[in-house]
Design a protein around this motif. Structure first.
Motif, PDB file in Angstrom:
ATOM      1  N   VAL A  66       0.853  -1.183   0.000  1.00 52.95           N
ATOM      2  CA  VAL A  66       0.000   0.000   0.000  1.00 52.95           C
ATOM      3  C   VAL A  66       0.889   1.234   0.000  1.00 52.95           C
ATOM      4  CG1 VAL A  66      -1.866   1.239   1.184  1.00 52.95           C
ATOM      5  CG2 VAL A  66      -1.667  -1.245   1.436  1.00 52.95           C
ATOM      6  N   GLY A  67       0.528   2.209  -0.795  1.00 54.02           N
ATOM      7  CA  GLY A  67       1.223   3.488  -0.792  1.00 54.02           C
ATOM      8  C   GLY A  67       0.209   4.614  -0.730  1.00 54.02           C
ATOM      9  N   TRP A  68       0.645   5.765  -0.244  1.00 55.63           N
ATOM     10  CA  TRP A  68      -0.251   6.910  -0.165  1.00 55.63           C
ATOM     11  C   TRP A  68       0.002   7.823  -1.349  1.00 55.63           C
ATOM     12  CZ3 TRP A  68      -4.534   7.724   2.332  1.00 55.63           C
ATOM     13  CH2 TRP A  68      -5.096   8.997   2.316  1.00 55.63           C
ATOM     14  N   ILE A  98       4.507  13.554   3.609  1.00 56.73           N
ATOM     15  CA  ILE A  98       3.132  13.101   3.826  1.00 56.73           C
ATOM     16  C   ILE A  98       3.070  11.581   3.725  1.00 56.73           C
ATOM     17  CG2 ILE A  98       0.795  13.092   2.846  1.00 56.73           C
ATOM     18  CD1 ILE A  98       1.333  16.056   2.048  1.00 56.73           C
ATOM     19  N   GLY A  99       3.726  11.016   2.714  1.00 53.56           N
ATOM     20  CA  GLY A  99       3.733   9.562   2.536  1.00 53.56           C
ATOM     21  C   GLY A  99       4.314   8.839   3.729  1.00 53.56           C
ATOM     22  N   LEU A 100       5.403   9.362   4.289  1.00 56.52           N
ATOM     23  CA  LEU A 100       6.012   8.726   5.455  1.00 56.52           C
ATOM     24  C   LEU A 100       5.105   8.817   6.682  1.00 56.52           C
ATOM     25  CD1 LEU A 100       9.747   9.766   5.043  1.00 56.52           C
ATOM     26  CD2 LEU A 100       8.766   7.471   4.790  1.00 56.52           C
ATOM     27  N   HIS A 101       4.433   9.944   6.858  1.00 58.66           N
ATOM     28  CA  HIS A 101       3.491  10.062   7.981  1.00 58.66           C
ATOM     29  C   HIS A 101       2.309   9.116   7.797  1.00 58.66           C
ATOM     30  CE1 HIS A 101       5.429  13.230  10.185  1.00 58.66           C
ATOM     31  NE2 HIS A 101       5.477  14.010   9.118  1.00 58.66           N
ATOM     32  N   MET A 102       1.828   8.995   6.586  1.00 61.07           N
ATOM     33  CA  MET A 102       0.690   8.114   6.316  1.00 61.07           C
ATOM     34  C   MET A 102       1.078   6.643   6.458  1.00 61.07           C
ATOM     35  SD  MET A 102      -1.973   9.859   6.042  1.00 61.07           S
ATOM     36  CE  MET A 102      -3.046   8.522   5.565  1.00 61.07           C
ATOM     37  N   GLN A 103       2.341   6.333   6.210  1.00 68.27           N
ATOM     38  CA  GLN A 103       2.795   4.948   6.329  1.00 68.27           C
ATOM     39  C   GLN A 103       2.505   4.407   7.730  1.00 68.27           C
ATOM     40  OE1 GLN A 103       7.047   4.198   6.614  1.00 68.27           O
ATOM     41  NE2 GLN A 103       6.824   2.582   5.073  1.00 68.27           N
ATOM     42  N   GLY A 104       2.880   5.177   8.745  1.00 69.84           N
ATOM     43  CA  GLY A 104       2.628   4.733  10.117  1.00 69.84           C
ATOM     44  C   GLY A 104       1.145   4.571  10.394  1.00 69.84           C
ATOM     45  N   ALA A 105       0.345   5.510   9.910  1.00 71.32           N
ATOM     46  CA  ALA A 105      -1.099   5.429  10.118  1.00 71.32           C
ATOM     47  C   ALA A 105      -1.695   4.212   9.408  1.00 71.32           C
ATOM     48  CB  ALA A 105      -1.773   6.710   9.635  1.00 71.32           C
ATOM     49  N   LEU A 106      -1.248   3.972   8.173  1.00 71.86           N
ATOM     50  CA  LEU A 106      -1.761   2.822   7.419  1.00 71.86           C
ATOM     51  C   LEU A 106      -1.432   1.513   8.130  1.00 71.86           C
ATOM     52  CD1 LEU A 106      -0.787   3.950   3.807  1.00 71.86           C
ATOM     53  CD2 LEU A 106      -3.103   3.833   4.751  1.00 71.86           C
ATOM     54  N   ILE A 107      -0.215   1.389   8.626  1.00 71.72           N
ATOM     55  CA  ILE A 107       0.184   0.171   9.340  1.00 71.72           C
ATOM     56  C   ILE A 107      -0.686  -0.034  10.566  1.00 71.72           C
ATOM     57  CG2 ILE A 107       2.029  -0.887  10.718  1.00 71.72           C
ATOM     58  CD1 ILE A 107       4.004   0.333   8.661  1.00 71.72           C
ATOM     59  N   LYS A 108      -0.882   1.003  11.356  1.00 70.37           N
ATOM     60  CA  LYS A 108      -1.694   0.881  12.576  1.00 70.37           C
ATOM     61  C   LYS A 108      -3.140   0.517  12.248  1.00 70.37           C
ATOM     62  CE  LYS A 108       1.223   3.967  15.238  1.00 70.37           C
ATOM     63  NZ  LYS A 108       1.371   5.295  15.824  1.00 70.37           N
ATOM     64  N   THR A 118       3.743  -4.130   7.629  1.00 67.27           N
ATOM     65  CA  THR A 118       4.994  -3.601   8.168  1.00 67.27           C
ATOM     66  C   THR A 118       5.577  -2.570   7.216  1.00 67.27           C
ATOM     67  OG1 THR A 118       7.122  -4.227   9.131  1.00 67.27           O
ATOM     68  CG2 THR A 118       6.457  -5.384   7.131  1.00 67.27           C
ATOM     69  N   LEU A 119       6.621  -1.905   7.666  1.00 68.85           N
ATOM     70  CA  LEU A 119       7.320  -0.922   6.838  1.00 68.85           C
ATOM     71  C   LEU A 119       7.948  -1.575   5.618  1.00 68.85           C
ATOM     72  CD1 LEU A 119       9.317   0.857   9.683  1.00 68.85           C
ATOM     73  CD2 LEU A 119       7.242   1.702   8.593  1.00 68.85           C
ATOM     74  N   ASN A 125      10.778   2.776  -2.704  1.00 69.02           N
ATOM     75  CA  ASN A 125       9.419   3.012  -2.205  1.00 69.02           C
ATOM     76  C   ASN A 125       9.444   3.130  -0.686  1.00 69.02           C
ATOM     77  OD1 ASN A 125       7.971   2.788  -4.722  1.00 69.02           O
ATOM     78  ND2 ASN A 125       8.341   0.601  -4.641  1.00 69.02           N
ATOM     79  N   PRO A 126      10.165   4.097  -0.140  1.00 66.46           N
ATOM     80  CA  PRO A 126      10.351   4.124   1.314  1.00 66.46           C
ATOM     81  C   PRO A 126       9.070   4.337   2.109  1.00 66.46           C
ATOM     82  CG  PRO A 126      11.118   6.173   0.355  1.00 66.46           C
ATOM     83  CD  PRO A 126      10.780   5.250  -0.786  1.00 66.46           C
ATOM     84  N   GLU A 127       8.023   4.879   1.494  1.00 64.83           N
ATOM     85  CA  GLU A 127       6.801   5.136   2.245  1.00 64.83           C
ATOM     86  C   GLU A 127       5.756   4.035   2.088  1.00 64.83           C
ATOM     87  OE1 GLU A 127       5.926   6.604  -1.810  1.00 64.83           O
ATOM     88  OE2 GLU A 127       7.643   6.784  -0.525  1.00 64.83           O
ATOM     89  N   HIS A 128       6.074   2.986   1.354  1.00 61.74           N
ATOM     90  CA  HIS A 128       5.114   1.899   1.153  1.00 61.74           C
ATOM     91  C   HIS A 128       4.996   1.013   2.381  1.00 61.74           C
ATOM     92  CE1 HIS A 128       4.105   1.554  -3.349  1.00 61.74           C
ATOM     93  NE2 HIS A 128       4.330   2.806  -3.029  1.00 61.74           N
ATOM     94  N   VAL A 129       3.865   0.335   2.459  1.00 62.70           N
ATOM     95  CA  VAL A 129       3.562  -0.609   3.518  1.00 62.70           C
ATOM     96  C   VAL A 129       3.452  -1.985   2.882  1.00 62.70           C
ATOM     97  CG1 VAL A 129       1.786  -1.310   5.157  1.00 62.70           C
ATOM     98  CG2 VAL A 129       2.321   1.117   4.878  1.00 62.70           C
ATOM     99  N   LEU A 130       4.129  -2.964   3.461  1.00 60.75           N
ATOM    100  CA  LEU A 130       4.041  -4.336   2.977  1.00 60.75           C
ATOM    101  C   LEU A 130       2.947  -5.073   3.736  1.00 60.75           C
ATOM    102  CD1 LEU A 130       7.830  -5.274   2.815  1.00 60.75           C
ATOM    103  CD2 LEU A 130       6.365  -4.385   0.999  1.00 60.75           C
ATOM    104  N   VAL A 131       2.147  -5.840   3.018  1.00 62.09           N
ATOM    105  CA  VAL A 131       1.059  -6.602   3.626  1.00 62.09           C
ATOM    106  C   VAL A 131       1.314  -8.084   3.360  1.00 62.09           C
ATOM    107  CG1 VAL A 131      -1.429  -6.992   3.638  1.00 62.09           C
ATOM    108  CG2 VAL A 131      -0.527  -4.693   3.238  1.00 62.09           C
TER     109      VAL A 131
END
Length: 151
Positions: A66-68, A98-108, A118-119, A125-131
């Motif tokens: 997931v990415g913002w 913004i992407g880095l801030h959203m990364q934490g929110a998306l993970i939570k 996880t990160l 793609n440093p702001e992406h979230v792995l599922v």
């Protein structure tokens, strides 16, 4: 099946990944965020959580990520600053911040919905979230026993 010389996942594996991606979209929408599958946005300028499915048979990271995507105006301001020769303009860093801030929110949000996320540990793609899946899909012995704060 191969595409561009890379082996692609089977249809069965693709269907499982698509189901996981659907759960991710539902969890994010349930939290009130705009969320959609990559390619289903209807517009390349649509902002929100973009859910990607990796079609590769073998990969170094997760099959779903997931990415913002920031508002098009924010991205346009960054591009305008760069093309105008102002690389230090705060607008240049804003989409990434913004992407880095959203990364934490998306993970939570995903963890609270029982989805293992996880990160991304990738500089491209440093702001992406792995599922990786849903907690309910894990065998009982591997399920986490903690309760996330606020959960």
């Amino acid at each position: 099946m191969t595409e561009y010389g890379f082996p692609r996942a089977s249809d069965e594996v693709g269907a499982i990944r698509a189901e996981l991606a659907d759960h991710v979209v539902q969890a994010l929408r349930g939290a009130g965020l705009p969320a959609f599958h990559d390619g289903d946005s209807g517009s390349p300028d649509r902002s929100g959580a973009v859910v990607y499915i990796d079609p590769d048979a073998e990969m170094a990271s997760a099959a779903v990520s997931v990415g913002w995507r920031c508002d098009a105006g924010v991205v346009r301001a960054a591009v305008d600053a760069l093309t105008s020769g102002r690389p230090l303009d705060p607008a240049v860093r804003r989409p990434g911040t913004i992407g880095l801030h959203m990364q934490g929110a998306l993970i939570k949000i995903l963890l609270s919905a029982g989805i293992i996320a996880t990160l991304e540990n990738d500089e491209t793609n440093p702001e992406h979230v792995l599922v990786f899946g849903r907690v309910s899909d894990l065998p009982p012995a591997l399920r986490p026993t903690f309760v996330p704060p606020g959960g």
